[in-house]
Enzyme design. Structure first.
Site, short mmCIF file in Angstrom:
data_model
loop_
_atom_site.label_atom_id
_atom_site.label_comp_id
_atom_site.label_asym_id
_atom_site.label_seq_id
_atom_site.Cartn_x
_atom_site.Cartn_y
_atom_site.Cartn_z
N LEU A 121 3.84 4.08 1.02
CA LEU A 121 4.38 4.69 2.24
C LEU A 121 3.42 4.50 3.42
CD1 LEU A 121 6.68 6.66 3.23
CD2 LEU A 121 5.05 8.51 2.82
N ALA A 134 0.82 -1.22 0.00
CA ALA A 134 0.00 0.00 0.00
C ALA A 134 0.85 1.27 0.00
CB ALA A 134 -0.93 0.00 1.22
N LEU A 155 1.51 5.86 5.89
CA LEU A 155 1.06 7.25 6.07
C LEU A 155 1.04 7.66 7.54
CD1 LEU A 155 -1.74 7.25 3.35
CD2 LEU A 155 0.49 8.36 3.20
N GLU A 207 -0.59 9.53 -4.25
CA GLU A 207 0.05 10.77 -3.79
C GLU A 207 -0.70 11.99 -4.31
OE1 GLU A 207 1.57 8.11 -5.02
OE2 GLU A 207 3.55 7.80 -4.14
N GLU A 217 6.83 2.14 -6.51
CA GLU A 217 8.23 2.59 -6.63
C GLU A 217 9.20 1.42 -6.38
OE1 GLU A 217 7.69 6.12 -4.03
OE2 GLU A 217 8.21 7.27 -5.82
C1 1HE Z 1 -2.16 1.76 5.93
C2 1HE Z 1 -1.81 2.09 4.59
C3 1HE Z 1 -0.81 3.07 4.38
C4 1HE Z 1 -3.36 0.58 4.56
N1 1HE Z 1 -0.24 3.63 5.46
N2 1HE Z 1 -1.54 2.37 6.96
N3 1HE Z 1 -0.79 4.84 0.07
C5 1HE Z 1 -2.11 4.98 -0.03
O1 1HE Z 1 -2.67 6.04 -0.06
C6 1HE Z 1 -2.89 3.69 -0.05
C7 1HE Z 1 -3.78 3.61 1.18
N4 1HE Z 1 -4.37 2.28 1.35
C8 1HE Z 1 -5.47 1.88 0.68
O2 1HE Z 1 -5.99 2.53 -0.21
C9 1HE Z 1 -6.04 0.53 1.08
O3 1HE Z 1 -5.54 0.20 2.37
C10 1HE Z 1 -5.67 -0.62 0.09
C11 1HE Z 1 -6.42 -0.43 -1.22
C12 1HE Z 1 -4.19 -0.70 -0.15
C13 1HE Z 1 -6.09 -1.97 0.74
O4 1HE Z 1 -7.46 -1.91 1.15
P1 1HE Z 1 -8.00 -2.97 2.21
O5 1HE Z 1 -9.49 -2.77 2.32
O6 1HE Z 1 -7.50 -4.33 1.85
O7 1HE Z 1 -7.28 -2.60 3.62
P2 1HE Z 1 -7.62 -1.41 4.65
O8 1HE Z 1 -8.76 -1.84 5.54
O9 1HE Z 1 -7.76 -0.11 3.95
O10 1HE Z 1 -6.28 -1.32 5.49
C14 1HE Z 1 -5.93 -2.29 6.47
C15 1HE Z 1 -5.06 -1.61 7.50
O11 1HE Z 1 -3.86 -1.15 6.87
C16 1HE Z 1 -5.72 -0.36 8.08
O12 1HE Z 1 -5.23 -0.21 9.39
P3 1HE Z 1 -6.14 -0.67 10.67
O13 1HE Z 1 -5.29 -0.37 11.86
O14 1HE Z 1 -7.39 0.17 10.60
O15 1HE Z 1 -6.41 -2.14 10.48
C17 1HE Z 1 -5.15 0.76 7.24
O16 1HE Z 1 -5.13 2.00 7.89
C18 1HE Z 1 -3.73 0.25 7.05
N5 1HE Z 1 -3.10 0.84 5.86
N6 1HE Z 1 -2.58 1.33 3.77
C19 1HE Z 1 -0.60 3.29 6.70
N7 1HE Z 1 -0.40 3.39 3.16
C20 1HE Z 1 8.34 7.32 -0.88
S1 1HE Z 1 6.99 8.26 -0.94
C21 1HE Z 1 5.68 7.23 -1.35
C22 1HE Z 1 4.40 7.95 -1.11
C23 1HE Z 1 3.24 7.02 -1.04
O17 1HE Z 1 3.37 5.83 -1.11
S2 1HE Z 1 1.71 7.75 -0.87
C24 1HE Z 1 0.59 6.45 -1.07
C25 1HE Z 1 0.13 5.93 0.26
#
Ligand code: 1HE
Length: 260
Positions: free
Chosen positions: A66, A64, A68, A134, A114
């Site tokens: 970085l 998923a 966040l 992003e 990435e």
């Molecule tokens: C996270 C993250 C995360 C999940 N950071 N905690 N990336 C994003 O913007 C993608 C954000 N994530 C999503 O859109 C979804 O999680 C997914 C489509 C990847 C997966 O969905 P799903 O339904 O299988 O899982 P979920 O219920 O959304 O997430 C499960 C847990 O993972 C949940 O935490 P919980 O404590 O409530 O169980 C989420 O908060 C956690 N989680 N993704 C932190 N990304 C070098 S710079 C790079 C810059 C970037 O990469 S920006 C893109 C960030």
């Protein structure tokens, strides 16, 4: 066996193949600093017995991106340093001692894309999807996507992904050049292992030329690129291993093109 103390990765070495699994499935393999720095340690410790590395994700997604929750208040210098830390580690993947194959499934987004882009070959299972959230999160890519991804899919597609939040599915990803192989769900690792065996059977100098020299040729201007290519070609053909392989072909002992 490479030993790195971390809960964020699992490592498995079979013969000359090292399989690294991103291991935060409950967080969809979101990449915290510990995970990225653990990847760096593994790539720093690769020894010459390892001829190919596979990177995959445990659980239902590749990554998923970085983590966040770690995006705390950083000043500009700290922000630069964090991005440069990612750059350093992604370079260690791209310029590793041996080729790296990514096995993709589920979310391959943000920093996850990435990591995948820093690998040399991407094998995607049919559940894979690709995005750069992003753009919607009000931030910018920081792990090398702006340098590597346009080389795979072109600047217009990357701009579209960030401006509009466009998500590409697995078939589209293969068509536009994110992944070179598209396989059925659950078949990614076996396909990658099959590719790794082929990679490991190449002359080491050829693999080095492809992973270390070809990217520099692509980044060079026309004249420099051609000269680098000539120098690499001359070095490669002079190696004893190349001479033996050519002799084997000419004397009927080597496989023909297409024979497996
Ligand atoms: C996270 C993250 C995360 C999940 N950071 N905690 N990336 C994003 O913007 C993608 C954000 N994530 C999503 O859109 C979804 O999680 C997914 C489509 C990847 C997966 O969905 P799903 O339904 O299988 O899982 P979920 O219920 O959304 O997430 C499960 C847990 O993972 C949940 O935490 P919980 O404590 O409530 O169980 C989420 O908060 C956690 N989680 N993704 C932190 N990304 C070098 S710079 C790079 C810059 C970037 O990469 S920006 C893109 C960030």
């Amino acid at each position: 066996m490479i030993s790195v103390e971390t809960n964020t990765l699992t490592l498995e070495q079979t013969g000359n193949l090292l399989i690294i699994s991103l291991n935060r499935p409950e967080k969809r393999n979101a990449c915290n600093d510990e995970l990225i720095l653990s990847l760096e340690k593994v790539f720093d410790r690769l020894d010459e017995t390892i001829k190919c590395v596979i990177i995959k994700g445990n659980g239902s997604h590749f990554s998923a991106g970085l983590d966040l929750s770690e995006l705390k208040e950083r000043n500009i210098v700290q922000g630069l340093q964090h991005s440069q830390m990612w750059h350093r580690v992604m370079n260690k993947i791209q310029f590793a001692a041996c080729p790296v194959v990514a096995v993709l499934h589920g979310a391959v987004v943000g920093g996850g894309l990435e990591i995948a882009s820093a690998c040399h070959i991407r094998v995607a299972e049919k559940s894979s999807f690709y995005a750069l959230p992003e753009g919607q999160r009000g931030i910018f890519v920081g792990g090398g996507a702006s340098v590597r991804l346009p080389k795979l899919i072109g600047i217009a597609r990357m701009t579209d992904m960030m401006l509009t939040g466009r998500v590409f599915n697995a078939e589209e990803g293969e068509r536009i050049g994110i992944a070179q192989y598209l396989v059925e769900e659950g078949q990614g690792l076996s396909k990658a292992t099959e590719l790794a065996a082929k990679i490991a059977s190449n002359a080491g100098l050829t693999n080095y030329a492809l992973t270390h020299v070809l990217p520099k040729i692509v980044d060079s201007n026309h004249q420099e690129g051609l000269m680098l290519e000539s120098m690499m070609a001359a070095m490669a053909q002079d190696a004893p291993e190349a001479k033996q392989r050519l002799k084997d072909f000419l004397e009927g002992r080597a496989k023909k093109v297409g024979e497996s």
